[in-house]
Design a protein around this motif. Structure first.
Motif, PDB file in Angstrom:
ATOM      1  N   HIS A  66      -3.085  10.788   8.649  1.00 22.01           N
ATOM      2  CA  HIS A  66      -2.451   9.916   7.497  1.00 22.01           C
ATOM      3  C   HIS A  66      -1.423  11.031   6.721  1.00 22.01           C
ATOM      4  O   HIS A  66      -1.082   9.592   5.581  1.00 22.01           O
ATOM      5  CB  HIS A  66      -3.524   9.028   6.898  1.00 22.01           C
TER       6      HIS A  66
ATOM      7  N   HIS B 102       0.938  -1.253   0.091  1.00 22.42           N
ATOM      8  CA  HIS B 102       0.122  -0.176   0.320  1.00 22.42           C
ATOM      9  C   HIS B 102       0.990   1.344  -0.368  1.00 22.42           C
ATOM     10  O   HIS B 102       0.231   2.253  -0.879  1.00 22.42           O
ATOM     11  CB  HIS B 102      -0.739  -0.048   0.728  1.00 22.42           C
TER      12      HIS B 102
ATOM     13  N   HIS C  94       2.242   9.628   5.922  1.00 13.97           N
ATOM     14  CA  HIS C  94       2.406   8.594   4.576  1.00 13.97           C
ATOM     15  C   HIS C  94       3.062   9.678   3.458  1.00 13.97           C
ATOM     16  O   HIS C  94       4.631   9.576   3.283  1.00 13.97           O
ATOM     17  CB  HIS C  94       1.347   8.916   3.105  1.00 13.97           C
TER      18      HIS C  94
ATOM     19  N   HIS D 106      -7.776   8.361   3.470  1.00 10.83           N
ATOM     20  CA  HIS D 106      -7.713   8.553   1.927  1.00 10.83           C
ATOM     21  C   HIS D 106      -8.193   9.709   1.039  1.00 10.83           C
ATOM     22  O   HIS D 106      -8.292   9.481  -0.112  1.00 10.83           O
ATOM     23  CB  HIS D 106      -7.365   6.956   1.280  1.00 10.83           C
TER      24      HIS D 106
HETATM   25 ZN   LIG Z   1      -2.621   4.621   3.961  1.00  8.81          ZN
END
Ligand SMILES: [Zn+2]
Ligand SMILES: [Zn+2]
Length: 354
Positions: A285, A147, A289, A256
């Motif tokens: 997030h 991912h 990331h 996301h």
């Molecule tokens: Zn993610």
């Protein structure tokens, strides 16, 4: 689709090699593969969740998940939870234990190697992860590394470009895209494959899952405070388990899609407070990331972030050590050069300049 800023990648790439030992460098190098994904998506193979999908469905998972959700809805709507407050509190504690196994264990420890752990903590994480009752650790770690490495492409197991439902639960209801399997093989799993503790857990995964996720947690309420069997089964095996799965999935879907991007505006992951609340700090997030090695998975380490609180506690007694963080300078650079301007400091700067 906006391709990730090469400047942003280069910037992180340069500093991450100094700050982090794990191969996040490879993660960043792989991002340009997004182009291939666009080609495949534009052929119209995967338009929507219930529309023109040609991917074979996994009916056992679909039926199992439908039963689980119906049971959870029945359990949530047919019980007097004010009188059953002991079972409710117990459910929250159990949710916290299992959540920590996923966030602190599978995610921050085994997948990202954000810190090192002594044997007692490894065993605690393994037991907590078993209480969560998710896939084998090997599958979990591989899926998550893929991912990160191929975010928002066909090789991403829960590619959020295929829509909310696909990234939330749909990906578990159908066969994986061939790219996930093909490119998944390029992910380095040697650390996981050579860990005897994980090998043991993977080998007896179903037994661990049955005992720690379903049998023991269900036996406790009737044994200790005389809860009825029906309520104990519904609360643990349906409500608690179903909520935990949905909270975990919300990181792949909500976080996301909906939120702001203060650190890197050209990627899809966002900052989402709701997800951080229900997923013990995993909803920051965009930060995660951008800086995947950081054990806090957030800039404001402890705000809506129970996982970090627990890890700090374990580091105080020495069971968690070598915790990796991100330098304020790098965070600042990312906010100023690559963020969407929604970071608090950027907003207050704008106010002052007006
Ligand atoms: Zn993610
Ligand atoms: Zn991650």
């Amino acid at each position: 689709m906006v391709p990730p800023s090469t400047a942003a990648l280069a910037n992180v790439l340069e500093i991450s090699t100094q700050e982090c030992k794990i191969d996040h460098v490879k993660v960043l190098e792989a991002k340009p593969n997004i182009k291939n994904s666009q080609k495949s998506a534009s052929r119209g193979e995967y338009k929507c969740f219930l529309g023109s999908f040609k991917t074979p469905l996994i009916w056992t998972n679909i039926i199992g998940l439908i039963i689980l959700h119906l049971g959870a809805i029945y359990g949530l709507t047919t019980h007097d939870y004010i009188n059953k407050w002991k079972t409710v509190i117990y459910g929250f504690i159990l949710g916290g234990i299992s959540g920590f196994g996923v966030t602190g264990g599978a995610h921050r420890y085994w997948t990202h190697k954000c810190f090192k752990a002594k044997l007692p903590l490894k065993i605690i994480l393994l037991v907590c992860y078993s209480v969560a009752g998710q896939n084998t650790l090997k599958e979990w770690v591989r899926d998550h590394r893929v991912h990160h490495k191929f975010s928002e492409t066909d090789a991403d197991p829960h590619n959020s470009k295929r829509g909310f439902w696909f990234s939330h639960v749909g990906w578990l209801c159908m066969k994986k895209h061939p790219d996930v399997l093909r490119k998944g093989k390029t992910v380095d799993m040697t650390d996981i494959m050579s860990d005897p503790l994980i090998a043991f857990h993977v080998r007896y995964w179903m037994i661990f899952k049955l005992i720690f996720c379903f049998i023991i947690p269900t036996l406790i309420p009737p044994y200790f405070w005389g809860e009825t069997w029906k309520t104990a089964i519904l609360c643990n095996c349906f409500v608690r388990y179903c909520l935990l799965l949905n909270f975990t999935w919300s990181v792949n879907s909500f976080a996301h899609i909906w939120g702001n991007k203060p650190y890197e505006k050209d990627i899809k992951p966002v900052e989402n407070k709701f997800v951080s609340l229900v997923a013990m700090g995993e909803g920051w997030h965009n930060y995660h990331h951008s800086f995947p090695w950081d054990y806090r998975a957030a800039e404001m380490g402890k705000f809506l972030n129970c996982t970090t609180l627990w890890l700090d506690l374990f580091s105080k007694i020495g069971w968690a050590y070598d915790l990796k963080t991100t330098s304020p300078k790098l965070i600042r650079t990312m906010i100023e050069k690559h963020g969407d301007g929604s970071h608090e400091t950027m907003r207050s700067r704008k106010k002052l300049s007006h």
